[in-house]
Design a protein around this motif. Structure first.
Motif, PDB file in Angstrom:
ATOM      1  N   LEU A 101       0.867  -0.858   0.121  1.00 43.48           N
ATOM      2  CA  LEU A 101      -0.416   0.210  -0.224  1.00 43.48           C
ATOM      3  C   LEU A 101       1.167   1.347   0.279  1.00 43.48           C
ATOM      4  CD1 LEU A 101      -3.265  -0.889   2.915  1.00 43.48           C
ATOM      5  CD2 LEU A 101      -3.445  -0.857   0.039  1.00 43.48           C
ATOM      6  N   LEU A 102       1.863   1.292   0.547  1.00 44.06           N
ATOM      7  CA  LEU A 102       3.470   2.188   0.780  1.00 44.06           C
ATOM      8  C   LEU A 102       3.594   3.005  -1.113  1.00 44.06           C
ATOM      9  CD1 LEU A 102       4.683   1.502   4.200  1.00 44.06           C
ATOM     10  CD2 LEU A 102       2.616   3.877   4.116  1.00 44.06           C
TER      11      LEU A 102
ATOM     12  N   THR B 105       2.348   1.534  -3.472  1.00 45.72           N
ATOM     13  CA  THR B 105       1.664   2.302  -4.503  1.00 45.72           C
ATOM     14  C   THR B 105       0.920   3.458  -4.639  1.00 45.72           C
ATOM     15  OG1 THR B 105       1.046  -0.347  -4.282  1.00 45.72           O
ATOM     16  CG2 THR B 105      -0.775   1.546  -5.185  1.00 45.72           C
ATOM     17  N   LEU B 106       0.629   4.032  -3.175  1.00 47.25           N
ATOM     18  CA  LEU B 106       0.481   5.357  -2.682  1.00 47.25           C
ATOM     19  C   LEU B 106       1.262   6.381  -2.918  1.00 47.25           C
ATOM     20  CD1 LEU B 106      -1.375   4.986   0.313  1.00 47.25           C
ATOM     21  CD2 LEU B 106      -2.612   5.598  -1.351  1.00 47.25           C
ATOM     22  N   LEU B 107       3.020   6.274  -3.302  1.00 46.85           N
ATOM     23  CA  LEU B 107       4.371   7.273  -3.279  1.00 46.85           C
ATOM     24  C   LEU B 107       4.624   7.091  -4.738  1.00 46.85           C
ATOM     25  CD1 LEU B 107       6.596   5.497  -0.739  1.00 46.85           C
ATOM     26  CD2 LEU B 107       5.347   7.747  -0.562  1.00 46.85           C
ATOM     27  N   GLN B 108       3.526   5.749  -5.321  1.00 47.30           N
ATOM     28  CA  GLN B 108       4.142   6.534  -6.863  1.00 47.30           C
ATOM     29  C   GLN B 108       2.727   7.054  -7.434  1.00 47.30           C
ATOM     30  OE1 GLN B 108       3.868   1.776  -7.161  1.00 47.30           O
ATOM     31  NE2 GLN B 108       5.428   2.179  -8.888  1.00 47.30           N
ATOM     32  N   LEU B 109       1.869   6.804  -6.991  1.00 51.64           N
ATOM     33  CA  LEU B 109       0.577   7.507  -7.027  1.00 51.64           C
ATOM     34  C   LEU B 109       0.602   8.895  -7.313  1.00 51.64           C
ATOM     35  CD1 LEU B 109      -2.161   5.078  -5.557  1.00 51.64           C
ATOM     36  CD2 LEU B 109      -1.708   5.354  -8.494  1.00 51.64           C
ATOM     37  N   ARG B 110       1.159   9.539  -5.569  1.00 49.83           N
ATOM     38  CA  ARG B 110       1.784  10.712  -5.581  1.00 49.83           C
ATOM     39  C   ARG B 110       2.891  11.364  -6.689  1.00 49.83           C
ATOM     40  NH1 ARG B 110       2.490  12.531   0.832  1.00 49.83           N
ATOM     41  NH2 ARG B 110       3.150  14.820   0.005  1.00 49.83           N
TER      42      ARG B 110
ATOM     43  N   ARG C 116       0.675  11.322  -9.495  1.00 49.67           N
ATOM     44  CA  ARG C 116       0.075  12.976  -9.974  1.00 49.67           C
ATOM     45  C   ARG C 116       1.316  14.563  -9.787  1.00 49.67           C
ATOM     46  NH1 ARG C 116      -4.174  10.975  -5.498  1.00 49.67           N
ATOM     47  NH2 ARG C 116      -5.068   9.487  -6.409  1.00 49.67           N
TER      48      ARG C 116
END
Length: 312
Positions: A296-297, A299-304, A307
């Motif tokens: 999860l961490l 994936t969230l770092l990649q999405l951030r 963006r």
């Protein structure tokens, strides 16, 4: 100036608004009735096992034991003193980091080459050929590649023809992980090639035509047109590939079983061995919870990051 309230409304306006509201309520009711069973099934088979695993992580649970005492956070504390878990964590990150980068580079280059083919039929043939390995079951592909990597397998047969000493591909710590990486790339690149080709097809030709008229080279067009306009596809491919490689299991289980010297022991394999090999479900559930948090961490770092690139 006349008061706006004295202006008569259009005939039938109220009836149209009422009809539109009724239609909206019908569509909303239909969506609720249609999606509720699907969401319930998804929650039952996706979220319920996760919740049950989190509960088990606080117990010393074994299906062979009569009692399952509550141990609180002891399973999580034990993780950071477990050399085998830390080794598996390191091998997993090493495997993911190297394989994802190589996968993205190879698939993007192949997609660019296929995209330049003018014949649609020939382009479809290339796309199908590269996608075929992705259709085959991963465990079956691992069996075939394990045979080719064996001491008497295809690769050592080729080396013997070239008068090169044989290599213990799956039993040598220097080559075991690399061998699994090669098999994984062969089995997986077709999927990302198709995604990149779809992204390249969505880029309008007028940008390349304008750049050609301005005298831009192919490298400049790739850097300033293709890469920026392919950023969303690249982000999607990267996120899905990272998540998939974090969960890699069949090829390691079939080809190496984590050996030699745990040099190919990834987290998914370690969780499996703890749960079903040692019957230590509580400790394996704690590993799985930490594993889920890591994915999860990342994936969230990649999405951030993706963006932030779009905003700039």
């Amino acid at each position: 100036m006349e008061n706006s309230s004295s202006i008569p409304s259009k005939p039938g306006g109220k009836a149209l608004r009422s009809s539109a509201a009724a239609q909206y309520r019908k569509e909303k009711r239909f969506a609720f009735v249609s999606l509720t069973p699907i969401l319930l099934l998804f929650g039952l088979f996706a979220f319920a096992p996760i919740a049950w695993s989190l509960i088990l992580s606080f117990y010393k649970f074994s299906p062979l034991a009569d009692q399952s005492p509550f141990v609180g956070l002891d399973n999580y504390v034990r993780l950071f003193h477990d050399a085998l878990f830390l080794k598996a964590l390191w091998v997993t990150f090493k495997f993911v980091a190297f394989t994802v980068v190589v996968n993205i580079v190879i698939t993007l280059l192949i997609a660019l080459g296929i995209h330049r083919v003018r014949s649609r039929r020939l382009r479809s043939v290339f796309r199908t050929v590269f996608f075929l390995p992705a259709i085959a079951p991963l465990s079956g592909s691992a069996v075939v590649w394990g045979t080719m990597f064996s001491d008497q397998g295809l690769f050592n047969l080729v080396l013997s023809k070239l008068h090169i000493p044989p290599v213990h591909w799956l039993s040598d710590p220097n080559y075991a992980l690399l061998s699994v990486i090669v098999m994984t790339l062969w089995a997986d690149i077709g999927y990302n090639i198709v995604l990149f080709i779809a992204g390249l097809d969505s880029i309008p030709d007028m940008y390349y035509e304008a750049a050609t008229l301005d005298g831009a080279s192919r490298w400049h067009m790739f850097r300033h047109i293709t890469l920026p306009l392919l950023s969303r596809s690249t982000l999607f491919v990267t996120v899905t590939t990272v998540v998939s490689y974090f969960q890699a299991f069949p090829q390691f289980q079939v080809m190496t079983k984590g050996e030699p010297f745990n040099e190919t022991r990834v987290l998914a394999l370690n969780i499996y061995d703890q749960a079903f090999g040692n019957s230590n479900m509580g400790y394996a559930s704690a590993m799985a919870a930490v594993f889920l948090l890591i994915i999860l961490l990342v994936t969230l770092l990649q999405l951030r990051w993706g963006r932030s690139q779009w905003e700039h």
